[in-house]
Design an enzyme around this catalytic site. Structure first.
Site, short mmCIF file in Angstrom:
data_model
loop_
_atom_site.label_atom_id
_atom_site.label_comp_id
_atom_site.label_asym_id
_atom_site.label_seq_id
_atom_site.Cartn_x
_atom_site.Cartn_y
_atom_site.Cartn_z
N ASP A 147 1.64 3.77 4.76
CA ASP A 147 0.19 3.57 4.83
C ASP A 147 -0.50 4.84 5.35
OD1 ASP A 147 -2.22 2.26 4.64
OD2 ASP A 147 -1.63 0.57 5.89
N GLU A 207 -3.40 9.40 3.01
CA GLU A 207 -4.32 10.46 2.54
C GLU A 207 -4.16 11.80 3.29
OE1 GLU A 207 -5.41 7.48 3.82
OE2 GLU A 207 -5.61 6.39 1.95
N ASP A 238 -8.37 0.06 0.82
CA ASP A 238 -9.14 -0.98 1.49
C ASP A 238 -10.47 -1.18 0.76
OD1 ASP A 238 -7.03 -0.88 3.18
OD2 ASP A 238 -8.11 -0.03 4.88
#
Length: 667
Positions: free
Chosen positions: A381, A384, A451
């Protein structure tokens, strides 16, 4: 000014050097710099297959021919690129008086390759400009952006990663070529009607790759040879995955797995989400809430289900690993202010995935605390990486400043686990990431769309995002069924959205249920990650009897699709072919297919037309010309080359199989 160097063509004028090289069949790589030499970074590219280019140098210009592509550079340094047919596909946009006899001579003094020095640095703000040669050109790919347009012509694209945004700067043109902006700098791309520009906000080298092909499939296959393909998908990637934010205890997770087993519902993967740890950066189960993880994993494996575990790249100063990582230089740095990059459940700093030693370190912790306990699939997770504030110029990595190299971070993050798992002997590696960059597919990156909102608008955006990711060379892609933010399982409007999204999820590359549902659940415990509370229930029986039956229907369809999906996954591994395919990928000769956004092909034979509006009970579906089509729900056959209205009650997603009476799902 012109020189042949081995199989490459070199051009030099004043302080600028240009190098044009063959880079595999029908492909070229173009680099330019005002530095002393070209660096050794290939970034997304692998070493090329050898070809035999033709290089011709005459007084006014020079050219390199490599299969179907020809590059021409003038004595003034202007580059034009042609197909072997003679059709011009690329022309640099330059408006200067370097050649006063040129028909585009201009007093504007705008350079095609503009290296604007960054004062006090060896780097430049680079702008690459191209003419728009065809007003009807269409552009696809470039990664994942939260917008509803499949065709990117006319759009302004940020070349940077954010939560739910993945910059993968490979695009294909309807004019028969693919273009990779091979630069991990933060930047911008604008596909204007007058000019196309690419910018890198801090770099030393202009670097792009171009490939010519007769079809989108040929272009993507050639691009996959240049940048790599996904591994083979393991069998547990083909079925249904259950997840939510978040199962707070071992008992809660195992009881959900048992309930699926009790109901005879196939479950391939169940997920242990974030804050199962004590402190961020510990990378291990908190024994307060997960006392016997090995026993839990064994029981779930015996049910035929794999356990996926969430990893975050953030490290708290309170973590048991922080001081060692700080001393060894394994954390990213900040140019200004305190050394923190994320403020969620406390201030943290990310591990530096661009540092090979840091990659080895995080894998050593994950290996000891998860892999040896039976975890064979990870959720990487925050890939980025996500920042609380996206000040791209404020972070510095082992490889350089974030603004110069930052887009490479998720590839390095994926590589840490891919290399570690391969070293342990695991043959087929797939890990879930929220982001990737060009070339990340070769590290087993399954990207999901982050998200996102729980709405029909958001659902439409995800369809486009998944299709453009496939065109950009990322065939493994998925989304949170139902969206991530919000959504109450007792709300009739959300139940409708959930049912529509779930049906679509059965025809995504990976079928994965996840989300942060409302209302929030009570906190369990007071220590460690307990303060990160759970959302409401998010299992398929949480949405009422009608939706439960719909979910069971589409999990059953997914199971029947296994043999078909297995073939698609092999094709993705061998040729780089997307799983979700734009209509024009399969039907490039049908002009209608270049303008269809919200229907697509799952592989070569299944047409999928999701319902993407509330209260809709039908939709228009275009059936491509050249074949007949079999409608799954009705058993009717249709001639291609027409648009039809299809009825779609809540339990139906319109799907068609290519070929008369071709029921792919027949028992």
């Amino acid at each position: 000014m012109f020189e042949k160097i081995n199989d490459a063509l070199s051009f030099r004028y004043d302080t600028e050097k240009v190098l044009i090289e063959p880079w595999g069949e029908n492909a070229i790589r173009v680099r330019a710099t005002k530095g002393q030499v070209f660096d050794d970074n290939n970034w997304a590219l692998l070493s090329p297959e050898k070809t035999k280019p033709i290089i011709n140098i005459i007084d006014e210009k020079a050219e390199l021919i490599n299969g179907k592509v020809r590059v021409e550079i003038s004595k003034a340094g202007k580059i034009e690129i042609y197909k072997s047919s003679g059709e011009k596909i690329i022309e640099e946009y330059a408006r200067n008086r370097r050649d006063i006899c040129h028909p585009k001579c201009s007093a504007l003094e705008i350079e095609a390759r503009e290296f604007k020095p960054i004062v006090g640095s060896d780097n430049y703000h680079l702008t690459m400009r191209f003419e728009t040669l065809d007003q009807d050109e269409k552009i696809y790919g470039m990664g994942q952006y939260q917008q509803p347009y499949l065709n990117l012509k006319g759009l302004d694209i940020e070349l940077a990663h954010r939560n739910s945004q993945a910059s993968v700067p490979f695009a294909i043109s309807s004019n028969g070529f693919g273009f990779l902006w091979n630069n991990p700098s933060v930047g911008r791309a604008v596909f204007g009607n007058n000019i196309t520009t690419y910018e890198a906000y801090s770099t030393r080298v202009l670097d792009y790759f171009l490939i010519v092909g007769d079809t989108p499939a040929e272009i993507i296959k050639g691009y996959a040879k240049a940048t790599g393909t996904v591994p083979e998908m393991p069998e547990y990637g083909l079925g249904f995955w259950q997840s939510k934010l978040r199962y707070q205890t071992q008992d809660e997770l195992i009881n959900v797995a048992r309930e699926y087993k009790k109901r005879h519902i196939p479950l391939d993967v169940i997920v242990v989400d974030f804050f199962h740890w004590d402190k961020q950066g510990d990378w291990k189960f908190d024994k307060t809430y997960w006392p016997e993880p090995e026993k839990m994993i064994r029981e779930i494996n015996d049910m035929g289900t794999e356990v996926m575990v969430s990893i975050w790249p953030t490290v708290s100063p309170e973590s048991e690993n922080y001081q060692e990582m700080l001393e060894k230089g394994l954390l990213i740095n900040t140019e200004r202010g305190i050394r923190a990059s994320m403020n969620f459940q406390g201030e943290t700093i990310h591990f530096d995935a661009t540092n090979p030693e840091a990659r080895d370190y995080i894998w050593s912790r994950a290996k000891e605390n998860y892999y040896k306990k039976g975890v064979k699939i990870f959720w990487l997770d925050e890939a980025e990486p996500e920042y609380t504030v996206y000040d791209f110029d404020n972070y510095r990595y082992h490889l350089g400043a974030n603004v110069e190299v930052g887009n490479i971070y998720p590839n390095c993050y994926a590589r840490a686990f891919y290399d570690g798992m391969k070293k342990e002997g695991q043959k087929n590696v797939v890990n879930l990431l929220r982001c990737t960059w060009a070339g990340g597919q070769r590290y087993g990156a399954l990207v999901w769309s982050g998200d996102i909102a729980s709405s029909f608008d958001s659902m439409r955006n995800q369809i486009v995002a998944g299709l453009n990711m496939g065109i950009a060379g990322i065939p493994w892609w998925t989304t949170d069924i139902g969206g991530f933010h919000g959504g109450n399982p007792d709300d009739p409007e959300f139940r409708e959205l959930f049912a529509r999204w779930f049906a679509w999820g059965a025809f995504c590359p990976v079928m994965r249920l996840h989300g942060d549902r409302e209302p929030r659940q009570p906190q369990q415990g007071v220590t460690g990650g307990a303060t990160c509370c759970s959302g409401a229930d998010n299992e398929i029986w949480s949405y009422g009897d009608e939706v439960y039956e719909i979910c069971k229907k589409y999990i059953g369809i997914r199971e029947k699709l296994r043999p078909y999906l297995r073939k698609l996954m092999i094709e993705a591994h061998t040729d780089g072919a997307p799983i979700m395919r734009t209509m024009f990928y399969e039907f490039p000769e049908d002009e209608e297919c270049w303008d269809i956004d919200f229907e697509y092909m799952l592989g070569p034979d299944i047409l999928v037309a999701p319902i993407t509006y509330a209260n809709a009970n039908s939709r228009i579906v275009y059936l491509p010309a050249g074949c007949q089509w079999y409608e799954y729900e009705t058993g009717l056959n249709y001639e291609g080359g027409q648009a039809i209205e299809v009825l779609a009650p809540l339990d139906v997603i319109p799907i068609f199989f290519r070929g008369k009476d071709n029921n792919i799902l027949a028992d």
